[in-house]
Design a protein around this motif. Sequence first.
Motif, PDB file in Angstrom:
ATOM      1  N   PHE A  17       0.858  -1.140   0.098  1.00  0.00           N
ATOM      2  CA  PHE A  17       0.030   0.082  -0.068  1.00  0.00           C
ATOM      3  C   PHE A  17       1.008   1.375   0.067  1.00  0.00           C
ATOM      4  CE2 PHE A  17      -4.392  -1.323   1.912  1.00  0.00           C
ATOM      5  CZ  PHE A  17      -4.514  -2.475   0.977  1.00  0.00           C
ATOM      6  N   THR A  18       0.471   2.299  -0.625  1.00  0.00           N
ATOM      7  CA  THR A  18       1.152   3.297  -0.722  1.00  0.00           C
ATOM      8  C   THR A  18       0.311   4.682  -0.420  1.00  0.00           C
ATOM      9  OG1 THR A  18       0.310   3.879  -3.035  1.00  0.00           O
ATOM     10  CG2 THR A  18       2.397   2.587  -2.801  1.00  0.00           C
ATOM     11  N   LEU A  19       1.326   5.653  -0.041  1.00  0.00           N
ATOM     12  CA  LEU A  19       0.461   7.021   0.246  1.00  0.00           C
ATOM     13  C   LEU A  19      -0.552   7.549  -1.074  1.00  0.00           C
ATOM     14  CD1 LEU A  19       3.267   9.311   2.112  1.00  0.00           C
ATOM     15  CD2 LEU A  19       1.290   8.297   2.850  1.00  0.00           C
ATOM     16  N   ALA A  20      -0.012   7.271  -2.069  1.00  0.00           N
ATOM     17  CA  ALA A  20      -1.095   7.564  -3.222  1.00  0.00           C
ATOM     18  C   ALA A  20      -2.164   6.917  -3.262  1.00  0.00           C
ATOM     19  CB  ALA A  20      -0.328   7.594  -4.483  1.00  0.00           C
ATOM     20  N   ALA A  23      -4.387   8.134  -0.295  1.00  0.00           N
ATOM     21  CA  ALA A  23      -5.132   9.492  -0.840  1.00  0.00           C
ATOM     22  C   ALA A  23      -6.018   9.302  -1.736  1.00  0.00           C
ATOM     23  CB  ALA A  23      -3.900  10.290  -1.543  1.00  0.00           C
ATOM     24  N   VAL A  24      -5.820   8.475  -2.802  1.00  0.00           N
ATOM     25  CA  VAL A  24      -7.007   8.012  -3.871  1.00  0.00           C
ATOM     26  C   VAL A  24      -8.184   7.567  -3.118  1.00  0.00           C
ATOM     27  CG1 VAL A  24      -7.547   6.515  -5.623  1.00  0.00           C
ATOM     28  CG2 VAL A  24      -5.589   7.988  -5.619  1.00  0.00           C
ATOM     29  N   ASP A  25      -8.089   6.844  -2.056  1.00  0.00           N
ATOM     30  CA  ASP A  25      -9.082   6.378  -1.285  1.00  0.00           C
ATOM     31  C   ASP A  25     -10.116   7.355  -0.492  1.00  0.00           C
ATOM     32  OD1 ASP A  25     -10.795   4.075  -0.247  1.00  0.00           O
ATOM     33  OD2 ASP A  25      -9.465   3.776   1.523  1.00  0.00           O
ATOM     34  N   ALA A  26      -9.423   8.637  -0.426  1.00  0.00           N
ATOM     35  CA  ALA A  26     -10.082   9.781   0.264  1.00  0.00           C
ATOM     36  C   ALA A  26     -11.355  10.287  -0.888  1.00  0.00           C
ATOM     37  CB  ALA A  26      -9.184  10.736   0.828  1.00  0.00           C
ATOM     38  N   LEU A  27     -10.850  10.100  -2.323  1.00  0.00           N
ATOM     39  CA  LEU A  27     -11.787  10.814  -3.175  1.00  0.00           C
ATOM     40  C   LEU A  27     -13.068  10.374  -2.988  1.00  0.00           C
ATOM     41  CD1 LEU A  27      -9.494  10.832  -6.346  1.00  0.00           C
ATOM     42  CD2 LEU A  27     -10.111  12.812  -4.836  1.00  0.00           C
ATOM     43  N   PRO A  28     -13.317   9.033  -3.098  1.00  0.00           N
ATOM     44  CA  PRO A  28     -14.817   8.684  -3.205  1.00  0.00           C
ATOM     45  C   PRO A  28     -15.626   9.096  -1.482  1.00  0.00           C
ATOM     46  CG  PRO A  28     -13.458   6.693  -3.030  1.00  0.00           C
ATOM     47  CD  PRO A  28     -12.363   7.935  -3.071  1.00  0.00           C
ATOM     48  N   VAL A  29     -14.785   9.301  -0.736  1.00  0.00           N
ATOM     49  CA  VAL A  29     -15.401   9.596   0.564  1.00  0.00           C
ATOM     50  C   VAL A  29     -15.584  11.050   0.522  1.00  0.00           C
ATOM     51  CG1 VAL A  29     -15.205   9.975   2.955  1.00  0.00           C
ATOM     52  CG2 VAL A  29     -14.157   8.144   2.131  1.00  0.00           C
ATOM     53  N   VAL A  30     -14.797  12.005  -0.108  1.00  0.00           N
ATOM     54  CA  VAL A  30     -14.986  13.324  -0.505  1.00  0.00           C
ATOM     55  C   VAL A  30     -16.477  13.529  -1.400  1.00  0.00           C
ATOM     56  CG1 VAL A  30     -14.328  15.685  -1.396  1.00  0.00           C
ATOM     57  CG2 VAL A  30     -12.921  14.358   0.118  1.00  0.00           C
ATOM     58  N   PHE A  31     -16.318  12.658  -2.354  1.00  0.00           N
ATOM     59  CA  PHE A  31     -17.601  12.733  -3.357  1.00  0.00           C
ATOM     60  C   PHE A  31     -18.824  12.510  -2.913  1.00  0.00           C
ATOM     61  CE2 PHE A  31     -14.165  11.998  -6.942  1.00  0.00           C
ATOM     62  CZ  PHE A  31     -13.824  13.109  -7.070  1.00  0.00           C
ATOM     63  N   VAL A  69      -1.796   2.004   7.713  1.00  0.00           N
ATOM     64  CA  VAL A  69      -1.083   0.659   7.372  1.00  0.00           C
ATOM     65  C   VAL A  69       0.210   1.139   6.639  1.00  0.00           C
ATOM     66  CG1 VAL A  69      -1.444  -1.000   5.578  1.00  0.00           C
ATOM     67  CG2 VAL A  69      -3.201  -0.763   7.147  1.00  0.00           C
ATOM     68  N   VAL A  70       0.150   2.342   5.775  1.00  0.00           N
ATOM     69  CA  VAL A  70       1.108   2.593   4.906  1.00  0.00           C
ATOM     70  C   VAL A  70       2.292   3.386   5.902  1.00  0.00           C
ATOM     71  CG1 VAL A  70       1.894   4.363   3.293  1.00  0.00           C
ATOM     72  CG2 VAL A  70      -0.205   3.000   3.038  1.00  0.00           C
ATOM     73  N   LEU A  71       1.977   4.250   6.871  1.00  0.00           N
ATOM     74  CA  LEU A  71       2.963   5.156   7.473  1.00  0.00           C
ATOM     75  C   LEU A  71       3.267   4.261   8.972  1.00  0.00           C
ATOM     76  CD1 LEU A  71       1.262   8.617   7.384  1.00  0.00           C
ATOM     77  CD2 LEU A  71       3.188   7.623   6.225  1.00  0.00           C
ATOM     78  N   ARG A  72       2.578   3.359   9.458  1.00  0.00           N
ATOM     79  CA  ARG A  72       2.859   2.821  10.580  1.00  0.00           C
ATOM     80  C   ARG A  72       3.036   1.386  10.449  1.00  0.00           C
ATOM     81  NH1 ARG A  72       2.109   5.721  15.338  1.00  0.00           N
ATOM     82  NH2 ARG A  72       3.214   4.106  16.371  1.00  0.00           N
ATOM     83  N   ARG A  73       2.752   0.933   9.422  1.00  0.00           N
ATOM     84  CA  ARG A  73       2.709  -0.613   9.140  1.00  0.00           C
ATOM     85  C   ARG A  73       1.965  -1.635  10.182  1.00  0.00           C
ATOM     86  NH1 ARG A  73       2.674  -1.945   5.135  1.00  0.00           N
ATOM     87  NH2 ARG A  73       3.441  -4.133   5.648  1.00  0.00           N
ATOM     88  N   LYS A  74       1.011  -0.945  10.490  1.00  0.00           N
ATOM     89  CA  LYS A  74       0.151  -1.603  11.494  1.00  0.00           C
ATOM     90  C   LYS A  74      -1.474  -1.804  10.938  1.00  0.00           C
ATOM     91  CE  LYS A  74      -1.601  -0.849  16.287  1.00  0.00           C
ATOM     92  NZ  LYS A  74      -1.473   0.189  17.403  1.00  0.00           N
ATOM     93  N   ASN A  75      -2.139  -2.736  11.294  1.00  0.00           N
ATOM     94  CA  ASN A  75      -3.416  -2.897  11.155  1.00  0.00           C
ATOM     95  C   ASN A  75      -4.174  -2.656  12.221  1.00  0.00           C
ATOM     96  OD1 ASN A  75      -6.120  -3.909  10.290  1.00  0.00           O
ATOM     97  ND2 ASN A  75      -5.446  -5.697   9.800  1.00  0.00           N
ATOM     98  N   VAL A  76      -5.035  -1.578  12.192  1.00  0.00           N
ATOM     99  CA  VAL A  76      -5.877  -1.180  13.457  1.00  0.00           C
ATOM    100  C   VAL A  76      -7.441  -1.995  13.067  1.00  0.00           C
ATOM    101  CG1 VAL A  76      -7.013   0.604  14.713  1.00  0.00           C
ATOM    102  CG2 VAL A  76      -4.624   1.032  13.890  1.00  0.00           C
TER     103      VAL A  76
END
Length: 177
Positions: A17-20, A23-31, A69-76
């Motif tokens: 998983f990447t930051l990009a 970030a893309v995952d945020a688009l549907p939430v915003v729309f 997941v991307v930044l902390r390598r952790k699954n909450v």
Amino acid sequence: METKKPKMTKDTVPEGFTLALAAVDALPVVFFSLAALAFGVYLASPVFLIGAALATFAGAAKVAWKFIVVLRRKNVWWMFRQMRILMPAAMLLMVLAVVCGWGDFHAGLVWQAMRTPPAAWGFLAWALGMALMIALACALDSADPKSNKIEQGVNAAAQLCLLLGVLAMLVASNVVQ
């Protein structure tokens, strides 16, 4: 012999998983949030708006999960799983608000505005996108970055269609001029 897709577990930390992607995952939430807010205000329905807020929270929590997941390598785990509970509850509230007439609107006029092209095209494209999302969720591995790219591309396109459909409906019903 048929192979089943791997299942995400509380111990799974997705690789790749990447930051990009987050970030893309945020688009549907915003729309979706913009569309739901505009539709809820149009309906003057507090129940619809509560459902929209709950759906927005659920989507934002899933986006935050991906960033962790991307930044902390952790699954909450609760942030991943909550979508299966909160999103259906939110959608149920929104549907009930419309079906039961919980707001200051005339259902016939709302339905007429939703059926007017191009609003109808936006709503139809959104419904098809959501059907495809259900099929993808059943078929793809949510821990796989490639599967996530496909799912979020479809979701972003579908939620954009919803937003455009709502805006077109508002224009057709002379709310926005």
